[in-house]
Structures are given as structure tokens and as C-alpha cells.
Design a protein around this motif. Structure first.
Motif, PDB file in Angstrom:
ATOM      1  N   ASP A 274      38.176  34.135  14.207  1.00  0.00           N
ATOM      2  CA  ASP A 274      39.603  34.288  14.435  1.00  0.00           C
ATOM      3  C   ASP A 274      40.249  35.177  13.374  1.00  0.00           C
ATOM      4  OD1 ASP A 274      41.905  33.514  16.058  1.00  0.00           O
ATOM      5  OD2 ASP A 274      42.577  32.435  14.270  1.00  0.00           O
ATOM      6  N   ARG A 275      39.777  35.100  12.146  1.00  0.00           N
ATOM      7  CA  ARG A 275      40.372  35.881  11.062  1.00  0.00           C
ATOM      8  C   ARG A 275      40.240  37.374  11.324  1.00  0.00           C
ATOM      9  NH1 ARG A 275      38.888  38.579   6.720  1.00  0.00           N
ATOM     10  NH2 ARG A 275      36.681  38.094   7.053  1.00  0.00           N
ATOM     11  N   ILE A 276      39.053  37.811  11.763  1.00  0.00           N
ATOM     12  CA  ILE A 276      38.828  39.236  12.042  1.00  0.00           C
ATOM     13  C   ILE A 276      39.675  39.680  13.229  1.00  0.00           C
ATOM     14  CG2 ILE A 276      37.122  40.887  12.873  1.00  0.00           C
ATOM     15  CD1 ILE A 276      35.033  39.432  11.218  1.00  0.00           C
ATOM     16  N   LEU A 277      39.738  38.853  14.255  1.00  0.00           N
ATOM     17  CA  LEU A 277      40.533  39.199  15.448  1.00  0.00           C
ATOM     18  C   LEU A 277      42.003  39.394  15.085  1.00  0.00           C
ATOM     19  CD1 LEU A 277      40.516  39.592  18.517  1.00  0.00           C
ATOM     20  CD2 LEU A 277      40.883  37.137  18.757  1.00  0.00           C
ATOM     21  N   LYS A 278      42.553  38.479  14.295  1.00  0.00           N
ATOM     22  CA  LYS A 278      43.959  38.598  13.898  1.00  0.00           C
ATOM     23  C   LYS A 278      44.183  39.816  13.015  1.00  0.00           C
ATOM     24  CE  LYS A 278      45.331  33.750  14.322  1.00  0.00           C
ATOM     25  NZ  LYS A 278      45.864  32.562  13.624  1.00  0.00           N
ATOM     26  N   GLN A 279      43.216  40.110  12.166  1.00  0.00           N
ATOM     27  CA  GLN A 279      43.335  41.283  11.306  1.00  0.00           C
ATOM     28  C   GLN A 279      43.399  42.564  12.122  1.00  0.00           C
ATOM     29  OE1 GLN A 279      39.885  42.538   8.861  1.00  0.00           O
ATOM     30  NE2 GLN A 279      41.261  42.350   7.088  1.00  0.00           N
ATOM     31  N   TYR A 282      46.771  42.848  13.711  1.00  0.00           N
ATOM     32  CA  TYR A 282      47.813  43.192  12.742  1.00  0.00           C
ATOM     33  C   TYR A 282      47.776  44.691  12.421  1.00  0.00           C
ATOM     34  CZ  TYR A 282      51.297  42.240   9.181  1.00  0.00           C
ATOM     35  OH  TYR A 282      52.468  42.205   8.461  1.00  0.00           O
ATOM     36  N   ARG A 283      46.554  45.233  12.322  1.00  0.00           N
ATOM     37  CA  ARG A 283      46.431  46.683  12.112  1.00  0.00           C
ATOM     38  C   ARG A 283      47.029  47.449  13.304  1.00  0.00           C
ATOM     39  NH1 ARG A 283      40.032  46.928  10.479  1.00  0.00           N
ATOM     40  NH2 ARG A 283      40.154  45.873   8.443  1.00  0.00           N
ATOM     41  N   ALA A 284      46.765  46.964  14.521  1.00  0.00           N
ATOM     42  CA  ALA A 284      47.299  47.626  15.717  1.00  0.00           C
ATOM     43  C   ALA A 284      48.823  47.577  15.720  1.00  0.00           C
ATOM     44  CB  ALA A 284      46.747  46.967  16.978  1.00  0.00           C
ATOM     45  N   ALA A 285      49.386  46.430  15.312  1.00  0.00           N
ATOM     46  CA  ALA A 285      50.848  46.298  15.260  1.00  0.00           C
ATOM     47  C   ALA A 285      51.447  47.293  14.280  1.00  0.00           C
ATOM     48  CB  ALA A 285      51.230  44.869  14.871  1.00  0.00           C
ATOM     49  N   ALA A 286      50.802  47.466  13.136  1.00  0.00           N
ATOM     50  CA  ALA A 286      51.332  48.379  12.126  1.00  0.00           C
ATOM     51  C   ALA A 286      51.309  49.829  12.600  1.00  0.00           C
ATOM     52  CB  ALA A 286      50.507  48.243  10.831  1.00  0.00           C
ATOM     53  N   ALA A 287      50.353  50.164  13.473  1.00  0.00           N
ATOM     54  CA  ALA A 287      50.188  51.559  13.899  1.00  0.00           C
ATOM     55  C   ALA A 287      50.960  51.886  15.165  1.00  0.00           C
ATOM     56  CB  ALA A 287      48.703  51.859  14.119  1.00  0.00           C
ATOM     57  N   HIS A 288      51.300  50.874  15.971  1.00  0.00           N
ATOM     58  CA  HIS A 288      51.880  51.135  17.293  1.00  0.00           C
ATOM     59  C   HIS A 288      53.319  51.615  17.203  1.00  0.00           C
ATOM     60  CE1 HIS A 288      50.583  50.994  21.399  1.00  0.00           C
ATOM     61  NE2 HIS A 288      49.638  50.114  21.125  1.00  0.00           N
ATOM     62  N   GLN A 289      53.653  52.606  18.031  1.00  0.00           N
ATOM     63  CA  GLN A 289      55.021  53.107  18.120  1.00  0.00           C
ATOM     64  C   GLN A 289      55.827  52.353  19.167  1.00  0.00           C
ATOM     65  OE1 GLN A 289      56.245  55.503  15.962  1.00  0.00           O
ATOM     66  NE2 GLN A 289      54.234  55.116  15.027  1.00  0.00           N
ATOM     67  N   SER A 290      55.146  51.771  20.143  1.00  0.00           N
ATOM     68  CA  SER A 290      55.827  51.037  21.210  1.00  0.00           C
ATOM     69  C   SER A 290      56.316  49.688  20.689  1.00  0.00           C
ATOM     70  CB  SER A 290      54.877  50.807  22.391  1.00  0.00           C
ATOM     71  OG  SER A 290      55.380  49.811  23.258  1.00  0.00           O
ATOM     72  N   PRO A 291      57.628  49.400  20.739  1.00  0.00           N
ATOM     73  CA  PRO A 291      58.136  48.114  20.235  1.00  0.00           C
ATOM     74  C   PRO A 291      57.484  46.914  20.926  1.00  0.00           C
ATOM     75  CG  PRO A 291      59.950  49.639  20.601  1.00  0.00           C
ATOM     76  CD  PRO A 291      58.732  50.275  21.185  1.00  0.00           C
ATOM     77  N   LYS A 294      53.841  46.596  19.788  1.00  0.00           N
ATOM     78  CA  LYS A 294      53.856  46.099  18.413  1.00  0.00           C
ATOM     79  C   LYS A 294      54.055  44.586  18.413  1.00  0.00           C
ATOM     80  CE  LYS A 294      56.042  48.577  15.342  1.00  0.00           C
ATOM     81  NZ  LYS A 294      55.006  48.982  14.384  1.00  0.00           N
ATOM     82  N   LEU A 295      55.018  44.124  19.239  1.00  0.00           N
ATOM     83  CA  LEU A 295      55.280  42.691  19.329  1.00  0.00           C
ATOM     84  C   LEU A 295      54.065  41.940  19.875  1.00  0.00           C
ATOM     85  CD1 LEU A 295      57.159  40.265  19.128  1.00  0.00           C
ATOM     86  CD2 LEU A 295      58.072  40.898  21.391  1.00  0.00           C
ATOM     87  N   HIS A 296      53.440  42.486  20.905  1.00  0.00           N
ATOM     88  CA  HIS A 296      52.241  41.863  21.485  1.00  0.00           C
ATOM     89  C   HIS A 296      51.177  41.639  20.413  1.00  0.00           C
ATOM     90  CE1 HIS A 296      48.410  41.504  23.562  1.00  0.00           C
ATOM     91  NE2 HIS A 296      48.069  42.703  23.115  1.00  0.00           N
ATOM     92  N   HIS A 297      50.942  42.645  19.598  1.00  0.00           N
ATOM     93  CA  HIS A 297      49.890  42.526  18.581  1.00  0.00           C
ATOM     94  C   HIS A 297      50.302  41.593  17.450  1.00  0.00           C
ATOM     95  CE1 HIS A 297      47.035  45.316  20.292  1.00  0.00           C
ATOM     96  NE2 HIS A 297      47.985  46.210  20.469  1.00  0.00           N
ATOM     97  N   LEU A 298      51.578  41.570  17.086  1.00  0.00           N
ATOM     98  CA  LEU A 298      52.034  40.639  16.059  1.00  0.00           C
ATOM     99  C   LEU A 298      51.847  39.198  16.512  1.00  0.00           C
ATOM    100  CD1 LEU A 298      55.306  42.413  14.825  1.00  0.00           C
ATOM    101  CD2 LEU A 298      53.189  42.081  13.510  1.00  0.00           C
ATOM    102  N   ALA A 301      48.298  38.318  16.441  1.00  0.00           N
ATOM    103  CA  ALA A 301      47.855  38.132  15.061  1.00  0.00           C
ATOM    104  C   ALA A 301      48.390  36.842  14.449  1.00  0.00           C
ATOM    105  CB  ALA A 301      48.287  39.326  14.210  1.00  0.00           C
ATOM    106  N   GLY A 302      49.279  36.159  15.196  1.00  0.00           N
ATOM    107  CA  GLY A 302      49.881  34.942  14.651  1.00  0.00           C
ATOM    108  C   GLY A 302      50.860  35.216  13.539  1.00  0.00           C
ATOM    109  N   ALA A 303      51.372  36.447  13.464  1.00  0.00           N
ATOM    110  CA  ALA A 303      52.347  36.826  12.424  1.00  0.00           C
ATOM    111  C   ALA A 303      53.739  36.488  12.940  1.00  0.00           C
ATOM    112  CB  ALA A 303      52.215  38.309  12.097  1.00  0.00           C
TER     113      ALA A 303
END
Length: 808
Positions: A274-279, A282-291, A294-298, A301-303
Motif C-alpha cells: 500500500d505504501r508504494i501505491l500511495k506514493q 501522490y507523485r501523479a497528483a503533484a504532476a497533473h495539470q487537471s484539477p 489531481k484530486l483523484h490521485h490525492l 494516496a490517502g492525502a
């Protein structure tokens, strides 16, 4: 042909509509794209626009492929498709790939012969087709017996066969048939088994890349590099595509995985922890331009705190725009405790209920959100919650209304200009429906000031969609809109939606000033733009409302019926039209009474009951009963009902239809020979209309008001205004022959005109001037009129008209 590969991210009407728009239109207009992206164009509006664009193309066949439609579940999307498919031009065809029957009108299409249905059996490869694939195309030299085994094991499934071919290509020719024989003994799911074989054959770099990028809905070099942290991600992505590892090209260098292959990769990735999957998310959220992505990945990631901040940003950036079911579905993935106690999650859930028309479900959530925002000192969030509360309650209780708007006044300076304008629009219209003149005027002036200061095309588009006559009836009259009109006209040169608003303002001004022909021309231009974009709900009600009023003044009943039928058909597809339906039914009732279709008008009073939303609607419902009583000759009942309707006025502020009701009361008093009281009511009603210069409202009471306008002019009650009203009504009044009761005589149209003037007390000279004929001609007509009425004098003729109940 255009191929649209769908994914779960398209399970939202706005996202789906945007994808279809981009697929169909090679160079979509910027204003159309903005409307779609902001959710300001309704389902059928957008479908109509695209259908019109397709119809304008050449007659060459056009095919739109919707791949993986089973990934979409929102009912509104399928309603959109049903409407779209039903009206397609003959040269346009839709191809759908799906794992299950979509909730479309398939039975109707099948019965009409408009559906070609290819089920699983038709899509499976048989022995001969597998032979062509493996032996003729791929040169694998597989025997017929082993082809039979492959067909049996894969059930002719093309994706499974393709995976199997990938494995066979890496095996020595002499060992291929043994591999097939061993495969036929396996009980595992064929796709997983084959995919695992394919994955195992990749070098470690590719293997790692495939697993890590499976968290992405769309693969671009930039996103892949951010997620995998491999600088050569672009080269790896090209390599994966060249090796046919189940990548679907989306254009512009982006791809997505085949849905089944992606599911398999994600299943494999979970085993890494689970730790690697969330990581990775989180990287995808930081890079995505689509709001939204970005929310989907956050969320994945459980953020949670970052996700809530992202939700707040989305909400504030989309004030006045549809929230969309996709955002709601993302929020549903968050912990239930957060959904119930975080104000941003509560307000978004409430907004979704509001969009779906479930205000009773929305209000508890939004009220709770407002309280939490207030406790946290979050003014922007509190304002957003208040805006939702106000916007969903046009009949909000007055005491709560005052409390809310006093607070709005104090807080406006603390929020973004876009939210200020959206909330001022809500405040303005709530003030209208609560009959609050001072507050309506205050919010209107604030609204216009901020729109001009913001000078933003998006804001002008919103203004274009929410202009209506009541806003022209404050003490400032038309002045606020005359201020904003040049600014809108400037932007309207390059923006069709804003230009439509310009036409609407000019049409309203023309109607109010009694320039009916000019108004109809502006409305025609506005309607053309409105239909090009599929029909905006509020604009539709404005256009049809004014058109019905104009043709009713002119007694053009055939046009009235045509416009009314068009409006009802259009409004049946637009929930937002319910605020105007009571007014339309009232106009319809008055039109029926002009032809003495009293029973039909009576039925309309029952229909109006279900559309009474604000007190103005109740006023019109009562007024129609008064008109019906008057048509039945029951002037006592007519007076009672019309007095009740007028009493519904709660303040000095009245909507345009209220003035028509008051003038109708004055006319009933006039017919009851209560002439002094009639003239007092008449004068009181005309006072604000004269101040504004709005004869166009007064003449909406109908041609039967002419005697009262004449009496008013003769009595010195705003004589110039009264004569203007008469001049507007006269050309539109087509006199018809009138049968004289209890006789075989009929008055000709000209005799009716002259008898009407006799009843009003006009002299022969005055009649001649008004009708532009000689006095001798008037005398000749009077002689025939007296004979037909069996009267010996003009006075006796007027008395006979009242006694016989002749309607002139």
C-alpha cells in the motif's frame, strides 16, 4: 471517422460532453468550449448544437465510435445520447463497443431498423479467422488441431488471442504446439494467465514501468516521468507502444492501457504494498495539470488534507458552474467521518443535490456547512454555502432573507470577484421574488457595477442568460442596463452568447417602450443564437414570454398558439423553466377568453396550481379566475377575484404582470359603472409606468382597455401616455363583425368601430378624426347602426349595447 476511447474519467456529463464535442468538431468555437467546460450548457442544448454542426457538413458518411461505453454509468449521459441519436442526420452513424447493453432506447431503434446489433458470438474469431491471424499474418505455423485448442481455450476472444500470439512469438517454433497443449490444461482465467506470461517476458525496466504507470488514466511522457522518476520515460513509452503491449493511442503523444490489461497491472501492483501505491498516486497528483485528476490521485494516496484543499480550490474556481457527478463520486471515496463533518465536502454534496433538483436534501447539508465555515472563520466557504441556500429558495422567508443579505453585504469584499458576482446574482433574484424594491435595486446596481469592473467575457455570458423584465422595474428603470449595454456590445462582436444578451436587453427595452415590431426583430436575432447553442433555459423563457405578450397585444392568435406550443415542447426538457410556467398559462388563459373558450380557460386554472412557486404566481392564478368570471358576465365575482389578486402585492415593488392585473381591476370597476374608483385605480397603476416611460407594460392589459385609456386622457390622467397606449393598441386591433343578440342583424367591422366610439361618448367630428373618414360617412354609418339596434338615438344605442351585452 472519429474514435473516442472512453474511461471512468468520462463518467460525468460535462467531461463526456467535452470529449464528444472535441471528437465531432475539428475546430470548436471557443465560446462553446467554455460553456461545456463550465457546465453552463444543458444536456439537450449541447446535443442540439452538435447535431446542427453535423447537419451543416457535407453529405459524406461520418462515423463516431464510442469505445468501452460500459465504463459510464451516469443516467444523464445516456439521456444525452438518446436525445442525440434520435436526431442524428442520416449520414451520421454511431458505433458503440460495450460489455453490456447500455440503458438507451435500443428496443425503439431495433424496431425501426436503425440498430445493427453485434453480440458476442459475432465478435468471436472462429477457426478460419484464427488461422488467418496466426498463420497468414503472423507466420506462426500452428496446426489445425492446435488452432482448435486455442479457439476452445480463448472462446475466440480477440484480446486473448492477441496475448497468446505475443507469447508464441517468443517461443521456438518447435515448442509452440506443446505450449498450447499445456495452456489448454490450465484452469486459471485466460487473460490473467497470458498477461502474466507477457509481463514476465519483459526486461525489468519495462516491467517496472508498466506496473508503476498503471495508476495513470492517461499516459504522457511528462506524467510517466514524474510517476516512475525515470528521465527516459518518453523513450520507454514509445518502446512499449512499438511492442504492442496493449496501449491505445489517444493522439498528441498520449496513450492509455487497454482496460483489462490495466486492471491486471494494478492487481499486480497491489502486491508491492500500500505504501508504494500511495506514493505513486501522490507523485501523479503533484504532476497533473487537471484539477479533477489531481484530486483523484490525492484521494487514492490517502492525502486527505491535500484533497480537501483541492476540493476547495475546485469549488471556488467553479462558482456558478455545475459541480458534476464525478466530483461527487470522488468525495464518496473519502472517509465517511470527513464527509459528514468537513464543510467543503458537505457544501459540494449539497451542490450536487441542488443540480439534481433535490433542494430538500441539499439544504440540511449546506446549512451544516455554513455553520462549520462560520466556526472556522472561513468567509469564502461560508459565502459559497449562503449562495447555495439563497439560490435554491426563491421564496425564502423574509426574516431569514434579511439576515442573510445583511451578512452578504458585510462580507462581499473578502472573496473573489467571480464569487461576488455569482452571489449578487442570487441575492438580486431572491429580492425580486420577495418583492423587495430597495434590496433588488441595491443588488442590481452592485451587480452591474462589478460586472463592468470585472469586464470578463465569462461574467457577461452569465449576465446574458439571466436578464429579465423584472430587473427593469426598480426606481432606476432601464438605466442600469443602458450602462452595461455598451460593454456587452463590445464583447458581443466576438462572442455570440454575449451578443444574444445584447439582443435580449434591446428587445426588453423595445417591449417596455411599446416598440413591438422592433422588439420582435431583436427577439428573432436572439432566438437564432439561442437555437444555435441548443436553447438556454432562462433565455428561452424570456424570448417566448415576450413573443407571447406581443402577439397577444396584437390578437394574432395563430402566432400565439405556435409560440406557445414551441415553448411547451422546449420547456418539457428544461426543469428551470418551471419558474415561468404559471405566467405562460396565465397568458394562454387570457388568449382563450378572447375567443370565449371559457371552459378551456377554466381547466388552465387547475393546471396552474402545480406551478405556483412564488406569490406572483398565486396572484396570476387568482387573476385568471377573475378574467373568467368577467367573461361569464359575473362582474361581482370578477371584482372579488381581481381585488384578491391585487391584494397579493406585499410591497411597493411589483413585477410587470402585476400592473396588468391592476389595470384589469380598473376595467372591471369601469364596467360596473364605478367610474371614479376605476379612474383612481387606473391613475395609481399608471404612475410608475409613466415615470419609466413603459407604455409597453400598460398595453399588455389588452385592446379592451382602449375605452379606459380614452377616458383617462379626457380626464387629464397622463393624457400623452394614454394616447401613446391607444396608438400602440389601435393598429393591432383587427375589428371583426358582431352579431346582435335576439336579431338577425350583424354589425360590420366599421360599424363596430363607430359604435365603440359612440359608447365612449365621442362626437361625430372626433370619430371622423380618429377613424380618418368624413363626418358625412360617420353619419351614414350611425343611421344604419341605429336601425340595426332598433334605437332612436346615440344614447339609446349605447344603452342597448350594455343591455344586450354586446362586446365591442
Amino acid at each position: 471517422m472519429k474514435w473516442l476511447s472512453l474511461d471512468r474519467g468520462d463518467n460525468d456529463l460535462r467531461a463526456f460532453g467535452l470529449a464528444v464535442t472535441l471528437a465531432i468538431l475539428d475546430e470548436p468555437e471557443s465560446d462553446l468550449l467554455t460553456l461545456v467546460q463550465q457546465g453552463q450548457i444543458e444536456t439537450r442544448q449541447l446535443a442540439s448544437v452538435l447535431i446542427n454542426r453535423l447537419a451543416e457538413r457535407s453529405t459524406a458518411p461520418f462515423i463516431l465510435v464510442l469505445d468501452d461505453l460500459h465504463l459510464l454509468t451516469e443516467q444523464v449521459i445516456f439521456e444525452y445520447l438518446d436525445y442525440f441519436i434520435e436526431r442524428l442526420p442520416p449520414q451520421v452513424h454511431i458505433v458503440v463497443t460495450t460489455r453490456s447493453d447500455p440503458p438507451l432506447a435500443l428496443a425503439k431503434l431495433r424496431a425501426r431498423g436503425d440498430l445493427a446489433d453485434f453480440r458476442l458470438d459475432a465478435l468471436r474469431f472462429d477457426h478460419d479467422e484464427v488461422d488467418v491471424l496466426l498463420n497468414q499474418l503472423l507466420k506462426l505455423n500452428i496446426s489445425d488441431a492446435h488452432i482448435d485448442l486455442m479457439v476452445k481455450r480463448t472462446e475466440g476472444w480477440i484480446a486473448g488471442l492477441r496475448l497468446l500470439a505475443l507469447s508464441l512469438e517468443t517461443i521456438d517454433e518447435g515448442k509452440r504446439e506443446q505450449y498450447i497443449a499445456d495452456l489448454s490444461q490450465q484452469d486459471r482465467y485466460i487473460f490473467d494467465l497470458l498477461a502474466e506470461e507477457v509481463l514476465a517476458q519483459q526486461r525489468e525496466e519495462i516491467h517496472q514501468f508498466l506496473l508503476e504507470t498503471s495508476v495513470l488514466d492517461e499516459l504522457t511522457p511528462e506524467l510517466c516521468s514524474a510517476v516512475t522518476q525515470q528521465p527516459d520515460a518518453a523513450a520507454i513509452l514509445r518502446d512499449v507502444h512499438q511492442h504492442n503491449l496493449f496501449l491505445v493511442a489517444l493522439g498528441d503523444g498520449s496513450y492509455r492501457y487497454h482496460a483489462l490489461f490495466r486492471d491486471f497491472l494494478q492487481y499486480q501492483l497491489k502486491w508491492r504494498g500500500d505504501r508504494i501505491l500511495k506514493q505513486l498516486h501522490y507523485r501523479a497528483a503533484a504532476a497533473h495539470q487537471s484539477p479533477m485528476q489531481k484530486l483523484h490521485h490525492l484521494i487514492s494516496a490517502g492525502a486527505w488534507e491535500d484533497a480537501i484543499r483541492q476540493i476547495a480550490d475546485i469549488a471556488m474556481a467553479n462558482v456558478g458552474v455545475l459541480i458534476g457527478s464525478r466530483l461527487a463520486s470522488l468525495i464518496e471515496r473519502m472517509p465517511e467521518e470527513m464527509q459528514e463533518h468537513n464543510p467543503w465536502l458537505l457544501v459540494i454534496r449539497g451542490a450536487l443535490h441542488t443540480e439534481q433538483g433535490h433542494n430538500a436534501l441539499a439544504l440540511p447539508l449546506v446549512n451544516k456547512a455554513r455553520d462549520l465555515f462560520k466556526q472556522q472563520g472561513d468567509s469564502a466557504g461560508e459565502m459559497l454555502a449562503v449562495g447555495l441556500i439563497v439560490g435554491t429558495q426563491p421564496n425564502m422567508a423574509y426574516d431569514e432573507y434579511v439576515t442573510v443579505f445583511e451578512w452578504l453585504h458585510d462580507e462581499l469584499s473578502h472573496i473573489t470577484p467571480e464569487l461576488q458576482i455569482a452571489l449578487l446574482n442570487d441575492a438580486m433574484w431572491n429580492s425580486v421574488w420577495n418583492y423587495q424594491l430597495e434590496r433588488t435595486e441595491y443588488y442590481l446596481l452592485e451587480y452591474i457595477d462589478r460586472v463592468i469592473q470585472n469586464d470578463n467575457p465569462v461574467t457577461y455570458r452569465t449576465t446574458a442568460q439571466y436578464i429579465a423584465e423584472p430587473l427593469f422595474c426598480t426606481s432606476r428603470g432601464a438605466q442600469p442596463f443602458e450602462r452595461v449595454l455598451p460593454h456587452m456590445a463590445k464583447h458581443g462582436e466576438t462572442d455570440a452568447i454575449i451578443q444574444m444578451g445584447v439582443y435580449n436587453i434591446r428587445a426588453i427595452l423595445a417591449v417596455l417602450h411599446g416598440e413591438l415590431e422592433q422588439a420582435q426583430q431583436w427577439l428573432t436575432l436572439s432566438h437564432q443564437i439561442d437555437q444555435t447553442y441548443g436553447g438556454f433555459a432562462w433565455v428561452n423563457t424570456l424570448i417566448y414570454g415576450m413573443l407571447l405578450a406581443i402577439v397577444l397585444i396584437r390578437q394574432d392568435f395563430s402566432s400565439f398558439d405556435r409560440y406557445y406550443d414551441e415553448a411547451m415542447q422546449s420547456f418539457g426538457q428544461q426543469d428551470t423553466a418551471s419558474m415561468k410556467l404559471a405566467e405562460f398559462l396565465y397568458l394562454r388563459g387570457r388568449r382563450l377568453l378572447q375567443e370565449e373558450r371559457i371552459d378551456e380557460a377554466q381547466h388552465l386554472t387547475d393546471d396552474m396550481q402545480q406551478y405556483i412557486i412564488v406569490k406572483e404566481h398565486e396572484k396570476l392564478h387568482i387573476a385568471l379566475q377573475g378574467h373568467i368570471a368577467q367573461s361569464n358576465g359575473n362582474l361581482d365575482e370578477a371584482l372579488f377575484q381581481m381585488q384578491r389578486a391585487v391584494a397579493y402585492r406585499l410591497s411597493v415593488y411589483q413585477l410587470p404582470a402585476s400592473y396588468v392585473v391592476q389595470l384589469s381591476l380598473a376595467l372591471i370597476q369601469w364596467h360596473r359603472n364605478e367610474r371614479d374608483q376605476a379612474l383612481r385605480t387606473f391613475q395609481e397603476t399608471l404612475k410608475p409606468l409613466v415615470a419609466w416611460g413603459y407604455p409597453g407594460i400598460a398595453v399588455q392589459a389588452g385592446h379592451e382597455m382602449i375605452p379606459l385609456f380614452e377616458a383617462g386622457a379626457d380626464a387629464g390622467i397622463y393624457p400623452d401616455f394614454c394616447r401613446t397606449c391607444i396608438a400602440i393598441l389601435r393598429p393591432s386591433y383587427e375589428t371583426r363583425p358582431v352579431n346582435i343578440p335576439d336579431s338577425n342583424e350583424t354589425l360590420t367591422p366599421r360599424e363596430v368601430d363607430i359604435l365603440r366610439e359612440i359608447v365612449a361618448g365621442a362626437s361625430n367630428r372626433k370619430i371622423a378624426e380618429k377613424l380618418v373618414i368624413s363626418e358625412n360617412t360617420v353619419k351614414s354609418h350611425i343611421t344604419r347602426i341605429l336601425s340595426k339596434l332598433d334605437a332612436r338615438s346615440r344614447t339609446e344605442a349605447a344603452a342597448r349595447v350594455h343591455k344586450l351585452g354586446i362586446r365591442l
